[in-house]
Design a protein around this motif. Sequence first.
Motif, PDB file in Angstrom:
ATOM      1  N   GLY A 105     109.548  62.234  59.161  1.00 43.26           N
ATOM      2  CA  GLY A 105     108.194  62.508  59.632  1.00 43.26           C
ATOM      3  C   GLY A 105     107.284  62.836  58.463  1.00 43.26           C
ATOM      4  N   GLN A 106     106.036  62.433  58.563  1.00 46.17           N
ATOM      5  CA  GLN A 106     105.043  62.816  57.550  1.00 46.17           C
ATOM      6  C   GLN A 106     103.948  63.607  58.250  1.00 46.17           C
ATOM      7  OE1 GLN A 106     105.731  59.216  57.569  1.00 46.17           O
ATOM      8  NE2 GLN A 106     106.967  59.081  55.725  1.00 46.17           N
ATOM      9  N   ARG A 107     103.916  64.892  57.982  1.00 39.24           N
ATOM     10  CA  ARG A 107     102.922  65.758  58.625  1.00 39.24           C
ATOM     11  C   ARG A 107     102.303  66.698  57.593  1.00 39.24           C
ATOM     12  NH1 ARG A 107     103.084  65.792  64.189  1.00 39.24           N
ATOM     13  NH2 ARG A 107     104.885  64.734  65.112  1.00 39.24           N
ATOM     14  N   VAL A 108     101.031  67.021  57.804  1.00 37.36           N
ATOM     15  CA  VAL A 108     100.322  67.957  56.925  1.00 37.36           C
ATOM     16  C   VAL A 108      99.573  68.968  57.780  1.00 37.36           C
ATOM     17  CG1 VAL A 108      98.655  68.206  55.047  1.00 37.36           C
ATOM     18  CG2 VAL A 108      99.970  66.104  55.241  1.00 37.36           C
ATOM     19  N   ALA A 127     106.475  74.323  55.541  1.00 37.20           N
ATOM     20  CA  ALA A 127     105.642  74.935  56.589  1.00 37.20           C
ATOM     21  C   ALA A 127     104.282  74.249  56.681  1.00 37.20           C
ATOM     22  CB  ALA A 127     105.467  76.426  56.321  1.00 37.20           C
ATOM     23  N   CYS A 128     103.820  73.646  55.571  1.00 35.53           N
ATOM     24  CA  CYS A 128     102.505  72.986  55.623  1.00 35.53           C
ATOM     25  C   CYS A 128     102.553  71.502  55.281  1.00 35.53           C
ATOM     26  CB  CYS A 128     101.478  73.712  54.756  1.00 35.53           C
ATOM     27  SG  CYS A 128     101.913  73.924  53.040  1.00 35.53           S
ATOM     28  N   HIS A 129     103.714  70.973  54.934  1.00 37.79           N
ATOM     29  CA  HIS A 129     103.818  69.525  54.734  1.00 37.79           C
ATOM     30  C   HIS A 129     105.271  69.089  54.811  1.00 37.79           C
ATOM     31  CE1 HIS A 129     104.875  70.741  50.597  1.00 37.79           C
ATOM     32  NE2 HIS A 129     103.748  71.414  50.574  1.00 37.79           N
ATOM     33  N   LEU A 135     100.965  62.496  48.038  1.00 43.53           N
ATOM     34  CA  LEU A 135     102.415  62.343  48.202  1.00 43.53           C
ATOM     35  C   LEU A 135     102.751  61.686  49.545  1.00 43.53           C
ATOM     36  CD1 LEU A 135     105.455  62.865  47.755  1.00 43.53           C
ATOM     37  CD2 LEU A 135     105.083  65.181  48.614  1.00 43.53           C
ATOM     38  N   ILE A 136     102.099  62.177  50.607  1.00 42.12           N
ATOM     39  CA  ILE A 136     102.373  61.643  51.951  1.00 42.12           C
ATOM     40  C   ILE A 136     102.081  60.140  51.992  1.00 42.12           C
ATOM     41  CG2 ILE A 136     101.624  61.690  54.373  1.00 42.12           C
ATOM     42  CD1 ILE A 136     103.128  64.203  53.840  1.00 42.12           C
TER      43      ILE A 136
END
Length: 582
Positions: free
Chosen positions: A293-296, A312-314, A365-366
Motif C-alpha cells: 500500500g502507498q499511503r500518506v 504512522a504517516c507514510h 518516494l511514494i
Amino acid sequence: MGSVEKTIRHLDVLVVGGGPVGLITAFQLAKFGHASSIAIIEKHPKSSQDQYGRAITLYPRSSELLDQLGLADELAQECFACRATVSYDKDGKEVQGRGWYFMENMKDTQWDFALVLRQKYQEEIFRRRLREFGVGLEAPVELVSVSVDESVEVSGYKITAVTRNGDTGVEETIMCKYLVGADGGRSFVRRALEVPFDGSTTEDKWVRIDGMIETDMPKNRTYGAIESPTHGNVLWAALDHGATRIGFAFTAERQKVYTEFNEAAAVAEAVASVKPFKLEFKQVDWYTVYSVGQRVARSFFTKDCIFLAGDACHTHSSGAAQGMNTGLHDACNLGWKLSMVLKGLAPASLLSTYEGERLPNVQKLINYDKDISRLMTMQLPIGWKGDPNADPNEILGVVMEEASTFTSGLSIAFDINSINVKGSFESSSYPTPVSPGQRGPDVHLYKPGTNEITRLHSETPNNAKLYIVVFTGEPESTSAALKGFDKAVGKSKVLSDAKLPISWLTIPAKSGPSAFELLGTMPLGKVFYDSKQTAHTRYGVDLQKGGIFVLRPDGWVGTAAALKAEAVRELEVYFKSLLSIE
C-alpha cells in the motif's frame, strides 16, 4: 479503605512506538539533555527474543545521520556491508546494469555501501544506548486514549494521554507538552487524532523469508535480483550473521495453490522463485506475507503539539527498501527542532518546518514506489506511455537508476524556507555543488599538529547545535577579508553569545605549523586543514575568496555567505529568524 489517588506524570515529550523511529527520536531527546522529561512506550513486549524480519537496509544518508549521532559504528560492527550487486535473468544468466546495480555507485560518502542489519539487532543497539541516558523502553505499555486541550497555550501541558500496562492492566495518565506518534502503519495516534491517511492498498501480495540457506547461485553474498517469470523481480539479500533474505511477488495464481500460507508454503515458494538456482533452507528465522500500500497522512504535525513519524504517516512497499530509512529521516529532522524549542532556544514556529520539509520528500518516494512495486510484480507502471510489450525488468533498472541518489538519500533536499536561506555566497563553479537546503557533503580534513585525517561529519556531530564553517581559501588571498570578518564577529552580540547553540570551524586551504600564523588572526573555533583542497572544491569555494557555510544540526546546509565583514549582519539575520534571540 479510601480510594487510592492516581498520580499524574508530567512530561515534555511522550514517544509512542518502540521501533527504530521512536527509539531514534527518544535517543536524540535524551542525548540533547531531556532524559528526565521524556518517556517512550511500546505496546508489544520487547526482548532479546524479538522476532527477526522487518527492515534490513540502511542507505548512505541514513548511516551518515546515525554516524553524526554516534550510533553508526556499532551498527557497522554487526552489519553485512553490501557493495556488490548481481542480476540474473530467467535462465540464470547474469545481466548487467539492472536491479540493484545503482548500489555500486553510491559515492561521495564514507558510508558508500548498503548497511544490512536486521531491525532486531538495530533496535537492541538503540535501546542499549538509550538506557545509557537513563531512559528505558516502557513495554508492554499501550496508549489507550489521547486528547488535546487547545485552550492551553503552546508549550504548556496540552496533551492528556492514558496508557495501560499490558502485564498488570494498570492505567496511567500522562500530561505532556508534545507527543510523537511513531506507532506504525496502523497508528493509534493518527486514528485518535482523525488525521486522514490518503492512498490505496493494492491486491498484490508479497512474501519475505529470512534464514540460513544453501544454494548454487554463484554470487549469493550480494544484493541480488532474479527475474522470475512466475514470482516477479525476486529480491535476494545477503544478511548479517550469515543469513539471507528472499522476497518475491505472491501472485493470485500462486495463492490458489494454498489453503493456508504457513512456513512450509513460504519455503516452497522461495525455492520456486529462485529457479533455475537450487535453494535449501537449513533454518527459517522469519517469514511474512503482506499487501502493498502507498499511503500518506494528510498532516505530519497537528494541533501544534502532536507529530507523526515513520510508518504512522507514510507507508509504501519494501520494493526499494526505503521504509526504515524514511522514518529515520523523519526522526532526525524532528529531534533537534523539538529540543531547541523545549530549551527555549527557538520559537515554536520552528516545528512547522518538520512537515514542510519531510512531506514533499515522502511524496516523491511514494511516486517512485508506485512504479517500482508494480514493475517488481511484472506489471508496467500505471499510465505507462512507452512500448506496451516492454520488459518490466528493463524498465525497473531504468527507474531504480533514475531514483538512485534519492534512494541513497544523498540528494534529498529541502526547499528554501525560514531555515534554508539563500545567502550572498556565490560558487566559483556551475552548477553550484552545494546550496542551502542540500546535504552538507562529508569531506576529508586534517588535524593541526598530527596531520591525522578526520572528516567534516566527525567534527560536526549532531548535538542540536548549528555549525558555522569558515572556508578561508588560500590565506594569502583572503587574509584581509578574514580579519575583517573576524573583527566584526567580535563586535556581534549574536555571534559571540556563548549561550546560543552555535559552534565554529575554520578550514584553510593550506596547512602550517600554526593556525594563527597561517591565518594571520585567531581562528574561529577549531581549525582543520584542507591542504589537498578537496573540501573547498566539493563545496564550490573559490580559493581566492573563501566562503561561509552554516550547517544545521542534522547536516543539511542552512545558508551560505561570502567571506567578508558584511556577512556578520547576514548571519545575524539568519540566526534571529531561526533562534529565540532578543
